[in-house]
Design an enzyme around this catalytic site. Sequence first.
Site, mmCIF file in Angstrom:
data_model
loop_
_atom_site.group_PDB
_atom_site.id
_atom_site.type_symbol
_atom_site.label_atom_id
_atom_site.label_comp_id
_atom_site.label_asym_id
_atom_site.label_seq_id
_atom_site.Cartn_x
_atom_site.Cartn_y
_atom_site.Cartn_z
ATOM 1 N N GLU A 198 61.458 -12.211 45.906
ATOM 2 C CA GLU A 198 60.981 -10.827 45.920
ATOM 3 C C GLU A 198 61.836 -9.982 46.867
ATOM 4 O O GLU A 198 62.185 -8.844 46.559
ATOM 5 C CB GLU A 198 59.527 -10.761 46.405
ATOM 6 C CG GLU A 198 58.521 -11.347 45.437
ATOM 7 C CD GLU A 198 57.122 -11.238 45.989
ATOM 8 O OE1 GLU A 198 56.358 -10.401 45.462
ATOM 9 O OE2 GLU A 198 56.791 -11.978 46.956
ATOM 10 N N LYS A 214 51.640 -2.956 42.367
ATOM 11 C CA LYS A 214 52.698 -3.966 42.331
ATOM 12 C C LYS A 214 52.606 -4.670 40.969
ATOM 13 O O LYS A 214 52.108 -5.790 40.850
ATOM 14 C CB LYS A 214 52.525 -4.952 43.493
ATOM 15 C CG LYS A 214 53.683 -5.903 43.671
ATOM 16 C CD LYS A 214 53.498 -6.756 44.927
ATOM 17 C CE LYS A 214 54.646 -7.735 45.076
ATOM 18 N NZ LYS A 214 54.521 -8.565 46.275
#
Length: 140
Positions: free
Chosen positions: A30, A107
């Site tokens: 990420e 997200k």
Amino acid sequence: MSPPRPTTTIDELSVLGIECYGHHGVFEHERREGQTFVVDLTLGVDTAPAAASDDLRDTVDYGSLVAAVKEAVEADPVDLIETLAQRLVDVCLRDGRVEWARITVHKPEAPIDATFADVTLTITRHGPSSDQPPEGEATT
């Protein structure tokens, strides 16, 4: 008879769906690859002065605010969206005319091993000039 109370208003100014790209998350991939975050802002602001003057200087310049929010998302990575949301609400509360700010961080590409539409976190914080405590906080 008591004297008339001053009239104040708190209106809601919202900017929804601000797309940003950041490198936040607890996993190495990420932080390395990054991902899209979408931010919704709702601010408690007295818009009466701006309505009366028709002057941008009397209200929150949401164009500048959006630029500052995008910059904050693109800044140093953090592990949690809770930390990111707090960073963003702090940006919004810098303007003393903002009584409170509600921020939702989306997200949609979260690393979850399941089919899902979105992961969101919404926080609300009151500015230092507000006489109202944040939701859930007791007054003394």
